[in-house]
Motif scaffolding. Sequence first.
Motif, PDB file in Angstrom:
ATOM      1  N   TRP A 155       6.086   1.740  -9.578  1.00 15.59           N
ATOM      2  CA  TRP A 155       5.433   1.107  -8.430  1.00 15.59           C
ATOM      3  C   TRP A 155       5.181   2.146  -7.348  1.00 15.59           C
ATOM      4  CZ3 TRP A 155       3.497  -3.666  -8.758  1.00 15.59           C
ATOM      5  CH2 TRP A 155       4.010  -4.530  -9.730  1.00 15.59           C
ATOM      6  N   LEU A 158       2.027   3.830  -8.311  1.00 14.70           N
ATOM      7  CA  LEU A 158       0.890   2.935  -8.081  1.00 14.70           C
ATOM      8  C   LEU A 158       0.521   2.912  -6.602  1.00 14.70           C
ATOM      9  CD1 LEU A 158      -0.988   0.830  -9.528  1.00 14.70           C
ATOM     10  CD2 LEU A 158       0.616  -0.915  -8.749  1.00 14.70           C
ATOM     11  N   ALA A 159       1.551   2.805  -5.763  1.00 19.75           N
ATOM     12  CA  ALA A 159       1.316   2.777  -4.310  1.00 19.75           C
ATOM     13  C   ALA A 159       0.706   4.102  -3.855  1.00 19.75           C
ATOM     14  CB  ALA A 159       2.625   2.513  -3.567  1.00 19.75           C
ATOM     15  N   GLU A 161      -1.150   6.179  -5.597  1.00 21.80           N
ATOM     16  CA  GLU A 161      -2.552   6.255  -6.009  1.00 21.80           C
ATOM     17  C   GLU A 161      -3.431   5.317  -5.187  1.00 21.80           C
ATOM     18  OE1 GLU A 161      -3.851   6.982 -10.015  1.00 21.80           O
ATOM     19  OE2 GLU A 161      -1.771   6.865 -10.708  1.00 21.80           O
ATOM     20  N   ALA A 162      -2.898   4.149  -4.854  1.00 23.16           N
ATOM     21  CA  ALA A 162      -3.670   3.216  -4.016  1.00 23.16           C
ATOM     22  C   ALA A 162      -3.962   3.870  -2.672  1.00 23.16           C
ATOM     23  CB  ALA A 162      -2.894   1.911  -3.826  1.00 23.16           C
ATOM     24  N   GLU A 166      -7.741   4.457  -1.159  1.00 26.49           N
ATOM     25  CA  GLU A 166      -8.208   3.735   0.018  1.00 26.49           C
ATOM     26  C   GLU A 166      -7.014   3.507   0.941  1.00 26.49           C
ATOM     27  OE1 GLU A 166      -9.419   2.016   2.273  1.00 26.49           O
ATOM     28  OE2 GLU A 166     -11.498   2.617   1.946  1.00 26.49           O
ATOM     29  N   THR A 168      -6.698   2.583   4.117  1.00 23.42           N
ATOM     30  CA  THR A 168      -6.660   1.370   4.945  1.00 23.42           C
ATOM     31  C   THR A 168      -6.335   0.141   4.100  1.00 23.42           C
ATOM     32  OG1 THR A 168      -8.345   2.378   6.333  1.00 23.42           O
ATOM     33  CG2 THR A 168      -7.937   0.039   6.643  1.00 23.42           C
ATOM     34  N   ALA A 169      -6.981   0.036   2.939  1.00 32.35           N
ATOM     35  CA  ALA A 169      -6.700  -1.102   2.067  1.00 32.35           C
ATOM     36  C   ALA A 169      -5.260  -1.053   1.582  1.00 32.35           C
ATOM     37  CB  ALA A 169      -7.661  -1.106   0.882  1.00 32.35           C
ATOM     38  N   ALA A 170      -4.754   0.140   1.311  1.00 30.18           N
ATOM     39  CA  ALA A 170      -3.362   0.261   0.879  1.00 30.18           C
ATOM     40  C   ALA A 170      -2.433  -0.246   1.977  1.00 30.18           C
ATOM     41  CB  ALA A 170      -3.037   1.713   0.521  1.00 30.18           C
ATOM     42  N   GLY A 171      -2.758   0.080   3.224  1.00 31.33           N
ATOM     43  CA  GLY A 171      -1.967  -0.422   4.343  1.00 31.33           C
ATOM     44  C   GLY A 171      -1.932  -1.945   4.357  1.00 31.33           C
ATOM     45  N   ALA A 172      -3.079  -2.554   4.055  1.00 25.60           N
ATOM     46  CA  ALA A 172      -3.162  -4.014   4.030  1.00 25.60           C
ATOM     47  C   ALA A 172      -2.413  -4.612   2.839  1.00 25.60           C
ATOM     48  CB  ALA A 172      -4.623  -4.453   4.004  1.00 25.60           C
ATOM     49  N   MET A 173      -1.974  -3.764   1.910  1.00 27.08           N
ATOM     50  CA  MET A 173      -1.188  -4.219   0.759  1.00 27.08           C
ATOM     51  C   MET A 173       0.300  -3.905   0.966  1.00 27.08           C
ATOM     52  SD  MET A 173      -3.402  -5.230  -1.776  1.00 27.08           S
ATOM     53  CE  MET A 173      -4.221  -6.162  -0.499  1.00 27.08           C
ATOM     54  N   GLY A 174       0.663  -3.530   2.181  1.00 26.48           N
ATOM     55  CA  GLY A 174       2.073  -3.278   2.477  1.00 26.48           C
ATOM     56  C   GLY A 174       2.529  -1.859   2.192  1.00 26.48           C
ATOM     57  N   ILE A 175       1.566  -0.948   1.993  1.00 26.93           N
ATOM     58  CA  ILE A 175       1.932   0.430   1.657  1.00 26.93           C
ATOM     59  C   ILE A 175       1.900   1.305   2.906  1.00 26.93           C
ATOM     60  CG2 ILE A 175       1.205   2.472   0.350  1.00 26.93           C
ATOM     61  CD1 ILE A 175       0.004   0.341  -1.677  1.00 26.93           C
ATOM     62  N   SER A 176       3.038   1.853   3.265  1.00 30.25           N
ATOM     63  CA  SER A 176       3.125   2.730   4.430  1.00 30.25           C
ATOM     64  C   SER A 176       2.650   4.120   4.038  1.00 30.25           C
ATOM     65  CB  SER A 176       4.569   2.792   4.920  1.00 30.25           C
ATOM     66  OG  SER A 176       4.770   3.965   5.665  1.00 30.25           O
TER      67      SER A 176
END
Lengths: 290, 256
Positions: A155, A158-159, A161-162, A166, A168-176
């Motif tokens: 995980w 995955l985070a 690579e996310a 992207e 900003t989108a990763a931030g919106a998925m809870g990725i710091s």
Amino acid sequence: MGGYFTTVATMIGIYALVASGLNIIVGFAGQISLGHAAFFGIGAYSTALLCTKLGLSFWWSLPLATLITGLIGALLGIPSLRVKDDFLAITTIGINFIVRSIFLYVPFFGGALGIGGIPTPTLLDTRLRGEYYLTLVLVLLALTTWFVHRFARSWTGLATEAMREEETAAGAMGISHVRFKILAFTIGSAMAGLGGVLYAHFVNFISPDDFGFPVSIMLLSMVVLGGMGKIWGPILGAIVLGSLPEVFRPLVQYRMLLYGAALLLVIRYQPQGILGEGSLLRRLFPRGRR
Amino acid sequence: MAEKGMILRVEGMSRYFGGLKAVDDVSFHVSRGEILGLIGPNGAGKTTCFNVISGVYRPTAGKIFLEEERIDGLPAHAIASRGVGRTFQIVRPFAGMTVLNNVMVGLGMQRYSSFLKSCPVFGDSQDREEAMAFLREVGIEGLADGSSSVLSLGNLRRLEIARALALRPRLLLLDESFSGLSEEEIQQMMELVRNIRERGFSVLLIEHNMRVAMSLCHRLVVLDHGKKLAEGSPGEIRTDERVIEAYLGRGASAHA
Ligand SMILES: Nc1ncnc2c1ncn2[C@@H]1O[C@H](COP(=O)(O)OP(=O)(O)OP(=O)(O)O)[C@@H](O)[C@H]1O
Ligand SMILES: [Mg+2]
């Protein structure tokens, strides 16, 4: 002859390990770094000092120097939180020059003469030289490659690579982005540190120029050539760029030129690297997975 | 201190860019199980509202509550992990990944703040099953193993919704999920948003298409030049003089 081959193979193995670390930063996390040789050097100098000044054995120094380099990498990764792309490239070049200058001008690090007398490791009363040392390098390369493989499937991977794809989108998925950039710099630098340890105990003598900017360029070339974000990419890159100067021995002064030419060819004809999506090699040998 | 039944409460929220007051002292709330529409002319500050609520930008002033908790000024990842999912007006897929893995990223949301929880391997059969369920919900399960970079705009908008749903959010922010879609796609998307609400999600959406906004939303908040112009049921908004003026320009007749 056998000795010569072993030496070249050992150096390729070490560079493959260090380039794999750079691949975590550049390939997986998408953070450009043109200063990776600094961490290679920090690992080498750490073990040199730990062994020659504190008398530590190789087997203690290896994990310790790796850890030290990882921690310094975490610290020096902080600029990546503020600057991107070309500014980050320049900042990492700066880090490389500063670290090399510290090795060069702070007497504690031995100045231009560097540090000698770095012991060859022993295992069960055997001095690990030649094929033995190559075996050690290959075992550690295999372990770190397994680690990178495992990282890519986690995980965390995955985070990471996310975040690369992207932010900003990763931030919106809870990725710091703070967490995962610093983590990538820590892991990547620790691997460079491990490579530095192996290098120092292989050549027994290190000096600042072993870790200058051209080495960073070479490492980045290996990653780009092999395929960024591909687990085997930097290893293949290290094999190609590590053996080219040996094959073209008379051209050894032109090795930077050779790297440049190889890099240009790849970027022009195989922009994803030799192992990248849609590359010639992949079309010739299609396999289901990454 | 939010009233019972409120999922989001925005109080005096402002966001300036230099001298430009993109959002200027705006207050509203979203009730549990409600679809609230945020409408207004181009450049009214709608997307900026989303960016402030979801933590992309810090507010210049104001307070934002998610149920009882104050969330203004928190970083985006912290707001996401508290239960706010969002989509983007200009779609932002993880282009190098498969469609399925785009959703997988959302599934892992609870793990990313813990080192130990983010160590395991992702994508076992249970993870895949869960991710597929979200793709099925938005109707693109057939594209799961393809690359997300080749999707049509309509499918990208669906993917963004699936990805946000995978966070299992308390509040879903949809930024113009209908724009650029064909008439048929718009009908499907409206159906989807209604289903999402029926499943218990609260929705705050930005929409340009008046017909869509009026038929989908329980209440509407109208922004113009960063300020809240009006608030009310679609029926009230339809006949509001100020709203008609803002959309059609001063002096226009009252036919909307
Ligand atoms: N990052 C930024 N920096 C400077 N100005 C910005 C920024 N983001 C938005 N703005 C400005 O703020 C104002 C509001 O923009 P916003 O995107 O919120 O409008 P909107 O209501 O979403 O419009 P649209 O319907 O066109 O999407 C605009 O004038 C825009 O140019
Ligand atoms: Mg907008």
